[in-house]
Motif scaffolding. Sequence first.
Motif, mmCIF file in Angstrom:
data_model
loop_
_atom_site.group_PDB
_atom_site.id
_atom_site.type_symbol
_atom_site.label_atom_id
_atom_site.label_comp_id
_atom_site.label_asym_id
_atom_site.label_seq_id
_atom_site.Cartn_x
_atom_site.Cartn_y
_atom_site.Cartn_z
ATOM 1 N N GLY A 233 0.804 -1.172 -0.024
ATOM 2 C CA GLY A 233 -0.108 0.082 -0.108
ATOM 3 C C GLY A 233 0.869 1.191 -0.037
ATOM 4 N N TYR A 234 2.198 1.240 -0.120
ATOM 5 C CA TYR A 234 3.019 2.198 -0.116
ATOM 6 C C TYR A 234 3.600 2.506 -1.620
ATOM 7 C CZ TYR A 234 2.595 1.997 4.927
ATOM 8 O OH TYR A 234 2.189 1.852 6.205
ATOM 9 N N ASP A 235 3.986 3.748 -2.006
ATOM 10 C CA ASP A 235 4.385 3.908 -3.371
ATOM 11 C C ASP A 235 6.078 3.614 -3.283
ATOM 12 O OD1 ASP A 235 1.896 5.041 -4.041
ATOM 13 O OD2 ASP A 235 2.582 7.132 -3.545
ATOM 14 N N ASP A 236 6.446 3.548 -4.358
ATOM 15 C CA ASP A 236 7.922 3.473 -4.391
ATOM 16 C C ASP A 236 8.641 4.854 -4.258
ATOM 17 O OD1 ASP A 236 7.272 4.604 -6.771
ATOM 18 O OD2 ASP A 236 8.453 3.372 -8.089
ATOM 19 N N GLY A 237 9.870 4.594 -4.055
ATOM 20 C CA GLY A 237 10.770 5.893 -3.669
ATOM 21 C C GLY A 237 10.598 6.206 -2.294
#
Lengths: 339, 297
Positions: A266-270
């Motif tokens: 549920g978290y974005d990359d970067g």
Amino acid sequence: MNVAVVGVGKMGMLHAGIMNGFDDVNLCGMCDASKFLLGFAKNLTQVNAYTDYRKMLDKEKPDALLITTPVFLHIPMALECVERGLPFFLEKPLSLKGEESEELVQRIDERNLVTMVGYMMRYSETFARAKQVIDSGALGEIITFSSTIYVAQLFKTGKGWRYSKEKSGGGVVMGQATHLIDLLGWYFGRVNYVSGHTRAYYSEEVEDFAHVHFEFENGTTGWMDSTWSKRHHRLLEISIEINAKNGNLTVNDDELKFFLDSPAGGYDDGWTIINKPDLFEGVEFDIGGPHFSRQDRAFVDAVKSNRQVESNVKNAQAVQKIVDAIYHSAEHHGEPIKI
Amino acid sequence: MIDPILLGHNQFFGVNHLKASTGNAKHAYFSEIQRIMDVIEFSFDHGVKAMMMSTHDRAIDVADAIVKNPKLKDDLGIYLLLPYAAKYVRMANEKGIVNIITDALGGTSLKDKLGMVARGGMGVLRKDFKKILVTLIDFEMAQFNKLNLKSVFLHDVLTDLILGWNALDALEIFAAHVQEKYSAIPAFCTKNLPKLMQGLNQIGLENPLIMASVNKIGYQVNPSLDAFERCLHENQLRLLAMSTLAAGYLRPKEAYEYLFKLPNIASVVVGVSNTKHAVETFDEIRFRMRERDGVTA
């Protein structure tokens, strides 16, 4: 709900003060061996004062007891509570040695008694959020970690029970690094092996510095460095860095930041950077920091609903067994010890 | 009259409510007292003629430098905050609370009484405890007596402990002593404004001076921003607002536009370590204050 406190030192004043500040809690009794402190408190408050905690329990019949005495008194007082079926909050660490608490843990289990041990870092915003990120699986397999716990406290020989091995059980590992050891166990699970090195410099009986290597059952390895004699650290500061298959994460008291190679859990990359103000929520009554209030609220609610909390005596015993192994290892030049 | 802007002291002593590492770095930078004095003089020259000062060890040197400075000596108003709590938490860990108190009182005439207290404890008269309390205040004040003291604040850890234990007499004893002995305005720092107001109303302390965190994102505001604002609307008090920039999270414009719409804001404490930002912040506060008070420039 009525609570009583035994041990009116720094932590007793804090927890009893916070809970008495809650609208649904009343502090009905206090007990201490120091007539000076007790007399002081008695002259300023309406709380009934005792020098014998059993008498206090007989007379006040509280719904829960706060045990904030020196470590060597924890187990006998906790056993007295079990005998009476009385839920209790115990300031960390649990006991001088892990094995001392076997009977206590067993009897608490039998009665399903609500207990909490004061590992409050779990209620600190950044460390709690880090736990969510780890549990989401976003980081993938966790490979290694490095961690520190430092405070500028002791630069000469300390006085009092904290520096007496017989009364405290140990030095910085027992007194402060247990907060970090508790977090590491919360994040990574059960420990397989530890090897520890300790150094006494300012203290005569207990260690002031410790460096420990951990091997967890899930394969994660890493180290912890701790001392209460680190200059320029005004407050107790914990920092944990994690290297994982899908990225890395750093968390300390002020911020949480992590980097993911690819989106997960549920978290974005970067990079994701979360500061304490992003996570702050007001608490009903605050002395010494909102994490203490959240912890005390969790205890009060657990007693009222007769539900267990994660940070209970059983969990604290696991921490204690790791501490025992660290001391054992340190006595044998860092030999790895199986937990 | 409470100064409308106070120079904050946290950055000088390593306190940072956003990042401990920043606090530690600033603590190192300001280990040269002259660097602190430069900031104080700069702010003074820009019309900020008052400062907060905690009773940190380093503050003793700052106090000495202020007394020796002819420009600042009589005209810089000092709002003292005592005690420096982190020091005592460390001392409590190092030697225990009883030892802290007995050591502090060691050189005073109370020493004999203390022996009695330690022996007899519960039987000792109430007036002796009152004496011990005021002696502890005097002990903490001793190094700061020569300054132009405008107000003395009780640190939030003590204020809030007293509230938690419902020991409201202690607030009364503190207020009376500060007023009588130091002719300064007694004041309280707190993390629990609504509860403190309840307590002060109970002991009948009118229009109190209180320092507390307030900002539009509610950082370090208890129990909630709503309840805090309600308390400001429903009570008569003078709020010295701190953490108004939410530890650097807010820009001065949005921060003070919000702040000065609230009632009972008497003053703002501002942390300055960078002189360029300082002027911008001072100007913004003055602009919003004038706007609130209906004064046109």
